[in-house]
Design a protein around this motif. Structure first.
Motif, PDB file in Angstrom:
ATOM      1  N   ALA A 149      72.822 -49.092  47.308  1.00 46.65           N
ATOM      2  CA  ALA A 149      71.526 -48.421  47.286  1.00 46.65           C
ATOM      3  C   ALA A 149      70.854 -48.570  48.648  1.00 46.65           C
ATOM      4  CB  ALA A 149      70.638 -49.016  46.189  1.00 46.65           C
ATOM      5  N   VAL A 150      69.848 -47.751  48.857  1.00 45.72           N
ATOM      6  CA  VAL A 150      68.999 -47.841  50.043  1.00 45.72           C
ATOM      7  C   VAL A 150      67.546 -47.830  49.575  1.00 45.72           C
ATOM      8  CG1 VAL A 150      70.649 -46.750  51.620  1.00 45.72           C
ATOM      9  CG2 VAL A 150      68.995 -45.337  50.394  1.00 45.72           C
ATOM     10  N   THR A 151      66.673 -48.395  50.377  1.00 47.93           N
ATOM     11  CA  THR A 151      65.256 -48.419  50.038  1.00 47.93           C
ATOM     12  C   THR A 151      64.636 -47.047  50.286  1.00 47.93           C
ATOM     13  OG1 THR A 151      65.144 -50.738  50.720  1.00 47.93           O
ATOM     14  CG2 THR A 151      63.048 -49.576  50.471  1.00 47.93           C
ATOM     15  N   LEU A 152      64.020 -46.494  49.255  1.00 44.55           N
ATOM     16  CA  LEU A 152      63.258 -45.248  49.397  1.00 44.55           C
ATOM     17  C   LEU A 152      61.798 -45.553  49.705  1.00 44.55           C
ATOM     18  CD1 LEU A 152      64.223 -42.813  46.491  1.00 44.55           C
ATOM     19  CD2 LEU A 152      64.681 -42.567  48.915  1.00 44.55           C
ATOM     20  N   GLN A 153      61.266 -46.567  49.020  1.00 45.24           N
ATOM     21  CA  GLN A 153      59.853 -46.893  49.165  1.00 45.24           C
ATOM     22  C   GLN A 153      59.660 -48.370  48.885  1.00 45.24           C
ATOM     23  OE1 GLN A 153      57.274 -44.119  47.199  1.00 45.24           O
ATOM     24  NE2 GLN A 153      55.622 -45.616  46.998  1.00 45.24           N
ATOM     25  N   LEU A 154      58.785 -48.990  49.674  1.00 44.04           N
ATOM     26  CA  LEU A 154      58.394 -50.379  49.443  1.00 44.04           C
ATOM     27  C   LEU A 154      56.900 -50.467  49.698  1.00 44.04           C
ATOM     28  CD1 LEU A 154      59.310 -53.307  48.808  1.00 44.04           C
ATOM     29  CD2 LEU A 154      59.537 -53.631  51.278  1.00 44.04           C
ATOM     30  N   ASP A 155      56.146 -50.791  48.669  1.00 41.36           N
ATOM     31  CA  ASP A 155      54.697 -50.948  48.776  1.00 41.36           C
ATOM     32  C   ASP A 155      54.361 -52.417  48.575  1.00 41.36           C
ATOM     33  OD1 ASP A 155      54.025 -48.138  48.997  1.00 41.36           O
ATOM     34  OD2 ASP A 155      54.562 -47.991  46.880  1.00 41.36           O
TER      35      ASP A 155
END
Length: 149
Positions: A85-91
């Protein structure tokens, strides 16, 4: 999580698994430690050193974000199977500063694992002190066979 894990026998992470830092970006921040004694509540941690601090003497926000991002992937391992997987969003919401010597522990969960994306959330704490809360979305990635560009 790195396949090269060893069990720690002493210190604050005794009984945890240690991933050898290696020569990746995480190696610049790690070593990371993993408590997998309860597979449904995996913990990821590290001890803040001087090299992790910003100019104000607190643990650098980028260091905390890296731990949050790495932890999200560790929490997702049971949902990834042989995939990646890859990061799409990190809040993230910073709550309090970390200090040199702090043992910083990430806990969290995957809230939904779909066919193409995985949603998760977690917290970074030093003892009872909440340093950062985060949510993230991972995109499943197809692994190319060896030799494909």
């Amino acid at each position: 999580m790195s396949a090269d894990l060893s069990t720690v026998t002493e210190g604050p992470f005794a009984g945890w698994k240690r991933a050898e830092p290696g020569d990746t970006f995480n190696g610049l921040i790690g070593a990371y430690y993993y408590d997998t004694s309860d597979p449904t509540r995996v913990k990821v941690g590290f001890q803040a050193e001087k090299r992790h601090l910003n100019g104000g003497g607190s643990v650098h926000g980028g260091c905390l974000l890296t731990l949050a991002d790495t932890s999200l992937f560790v929490f997702a391992i049971p949902h990834l199977g042989d995939g990646a997987a890859v990061t799409l969003q990190l809040d993230a919401q910073f709550q309090a500063p970390g200090r040199e010597g702090d043992i910083i522990i990430a806990t969290g969960e995957i809230t939904r694992a779909g066919q193409t994306v995985i949603f998760g959330r977690g917290e970074l704490r030093c003892g009872d002190k909440l340093l950062l809360s985060f949510t993230g979305i991972l995109a499943r990635k197809k692994i190319k066979p060896q030799g494909d560009a």
